[in-house]
Write an enzyme that holds these catalytic residues in place. Structure first.
Site, PDB file in Angstrom:
ATOM      1  N   ARG A 168       0.865  -1.186   0.000  1.00 41.86           N
ATOM      2  CA  ARG A 168       0.000   0.000   0.000  1.00 41.86           C
ATOM      3  C   ARG A 168       0.898   1.231   0.000  1.00 41.86           C
ATOM      4  O   ARG A 168       1.934   1.255   0.673  1.00 41.86           O
ATOM      5  CB  ARG A 168      -0.901   0.035   1.249  1.00 41.86           C
ATOM      6  CG  ARG A 168      -2.011  -1.001   1.276  1.00 41.86           C
ATOM      7  CD  ARG A 168      -3.090  -0.759   0.218  1.00 41.86           C
ATOM      8  NE  ARG A 168      -4.162  -1.729   0.255  1.00 41.86           N
ATOM      9  CZ  ARG A 168      -4.230  -2.839  -0.483  1.00 41.86           C
ATOM     10  NH1 ARG A 168      -3.245  -3.132  -1.331  1.00 41.86           N
ATOM     11  NH2 ARG A 168      -5.262  -3.641  -0.390  1.00 41.86           N
ATOM     12  N   GLU A 203      -4.316   7.252  -5.133  1.00 47.79           N
ATOM     13  CA  GLU A 203      -4.710   6.371  -6.242  1.00 47.79           C
ATOM     14  C   GLU A 203      -6.135   6.718  -6.609  1.00 47.79           C
ATOM     15  O   GLU A 203      -6.961   6.757  -5.704  1.00 47.79           O
ATOM     16  CB  GLU A 203      -4.632   4.903  -5.821  1.00 47.79           C
ATOM     17  CG  GLU A 203      -3.204   4.430  -5.593  1.00 47.79           C
ATOM     18  CD  GLU A 203      -3.100   2.962  -5.182  1.00 47.79           C
ATOM     19  OE1 GLU A 203      -4.097   2.235  -5.322  1.00 47.79           O
ATOM     20  OE2 GLU A 203      -2.039   2.562  -4.720  1.00 47.79           O
ATOM     21  N   HIS A 244      -1.643  -0.010  -9.625  1.00 42.43           N
ATOM     22  CA  HIS A 244      -2.198  -0.975  -8.652  1.00 42.43           C
ATOM     23  C   HIS A 244      -2.873  -2.158  -9.365  1.00 42.43           C
ATOM     24  O   HIS A 244      -4.077  -2.379  -9.218  1.00 42.43           O
ATOM     25  CB  HIS A 244      -3.181  -0.294  -7.687  1.00 42.43           C
ATOM     26  CG  HIS A 244      -3.350  -1.079  -6.403  1.00 42.43           C
ATOM     27  ND1 HIS A 244      -3.690  -0.498  -5.209  1.00 42.43           N
ATOM     28  CD2 HIS A 244      -3.216  -2.409  -6.148  1.00 42.43           C
ATOM     29  CE1 HIS A 244      -3.777  -1.435  -4.270  1.00 42.43           C
ATOM     30  NE2 HIS A 244      -3.486  -2.606  -4.827  1.00 42.43           N
TER      31      HIS A 244
HETATM   32  O1  LIG Z   1      -5.804  -7.629  -2.836  1.00 39.91           O
HETATM   33  C1  LIG Z   1      -5.158  -6.630  -2.521  1.00 39.91           C
HETATM   34  O2  LIG Z   1      -5.230  -6.156  -1.376  1.00 39.91           O
HETATM   35  C2  LIG Z   1      -4.322  -5.980  -3.514  1.00 39.91           C
HETATM   36  O3  LIG Z   1      -3.929  -4.863  -3.337  1.00 39.91           O
HETATM   37  C3  LIG Z   1      -3.929  -6.745  -4.726  1.00 39.91           C
HETATM   38  O4  LIG Z   1      -3.006  -6.060  -5.533  1.00 39.91           O
END
Ligand SMILES: O=C(O)C(=O)CO
Length: 307
Positions: free
Chosen positions: A225, A254, A273
């Site tokens: 993240r 994002e 992402h």
């Molecule tokens: O599933 C998640 O939390 C993701 O960020 C996959 O990239």
């Protein structure tokens, strides 16, 4: 959003409301009296949504492994169950991390820019990158994804894997990885790969001090993240070449605005992402989330329960 049938819930006998846009406003328009909600980040499960849903809604599933977009204490307080979709995405996300590591180390983005800008030089000392072979790879967070990354990186004839986290793990031993402090990992790694969940503890963990400890030749990769990283500190490290390059699948905000300064950095490889975005993986994740919902509606334990 799903409204339960009276018999044992199956998707075919539930009423499913599919939203065109996954925005809070759109959810609020339809949420009253539904029994279950299936959502995916970046949509945040706010108290406003929970209040509007009313007391019928006791089941939530997120199509993601991470659940930092959901206040799990609030769900606990309201007696709502939550399920997530880990494991089925480990391979896709780990592949993506390796791709970013290679792309950043071998200056993929910069190379493409050189061609576009007619700056191709036929000089054999030009555009030199970093080797993965014989390198030390540092993984922050040796969970399922971190372990999948370690397995893949071992295929590149690396020297050593370091990892850090809450505690030393038996899986670390099996992988021949060495448990070290965050400082040691920053100092000794040629590749630093972030695969920890975002929590109060990990937020801003990779800050100016962290980047100042990294080698000038090191590559930084984040597939977890964006908020785990102090982004201005990373930008500074890349601009001043105090680290070699970075590859990010996650960032703040994002979506990233197209005029963001990060898009102007030649030593930064960015993807929007999409770590788990392969057809099979996303199908598996969707299926798992639907199964979690049906289990929740039937009053059974979800396949991957969070709360
Ligand atoms: O599933 C998640 O939390 C993701 O960020 C996959 O990239």
């Amino acid at each position: 959003m799903i409204t339960k049938s009276h018999s044992k819930p199956r998707l075919s006998n539930c009423q499913v409301i599919e939203l065109e846009k996954a925005t809070e406003d759109e959810v609020l328009k339809h949420i009253a009296e539904v029994d279950a909600l299936l959502l995916a980040p970046p949509l945040k499960l706010t108290n406003k949504i929970l209040d509007a849903a009313g007391c019928n809604m006791k089941t939530v599933a997120t199509v993601s492994a991470g659940y930092n977009h959901i206040d799990i204490d609030e769900l606990r307080k309201r007696g709502i169950k939550l399920g997530n979709t880990p494991r089925v995405l480990d391979a896709a996300v780990a592949d993506h991390a390796v791709m970013l590591a290679l792309a950043a180390a071998r200056r993929l983005h910069e190379g493409r820019l050189k061609i576009e800008n007619n700056e191709w030089k036929s000089d054999y000392q030009w555009m030199l990158g970093q080797d993965i072979c014989n390198s030390t790879v540092g993984i922050i967070g040796l969970g399922n994804i971190g372990q999948a990354i370690a397995k893949r990186m071992k295929g590149f004839d690396i020297k050593q894997i370091l990892y850090t986290g809450h505690r030393e793990k038996p899986e670390g031993k099996e992988l021949g990885a060495k448990f070290v402090s965050l400082d040691t990992l920053a100092r000794d790694s040629d590749f630093v790969i972030i695969s920890v969940p975002l929590t109060k503890e990990t937020e801003g963990m990779c800050n100016e001090e962290f980047f100042s400890k990294m080698k000038k030749t090191s590559v930084f990769v984040n597939i977890s993240r964006g908020q785990v990283v102090d982004q201005p500190a990373l930008i500074k490290a890349l601009k001043t070449n105090s680290i070699f390059a970075a590859g990010l699948d996650v960032m703040t905000p994002e979506p990233l605005p197209p005029d963001h300064e990060m898009l102007k950095l030649p030593n930064l490889v960015l993807t929007p992402h999409i770590g788990s975005a392969t057809t099979n993986t996303r199908n598996e994740m969707s299926l798992l989330a639907a199964k979690n919902i049906l289990k929740g509606l039937a009053g059974e334990e979800m396949i991957y329960p969070v709360v």
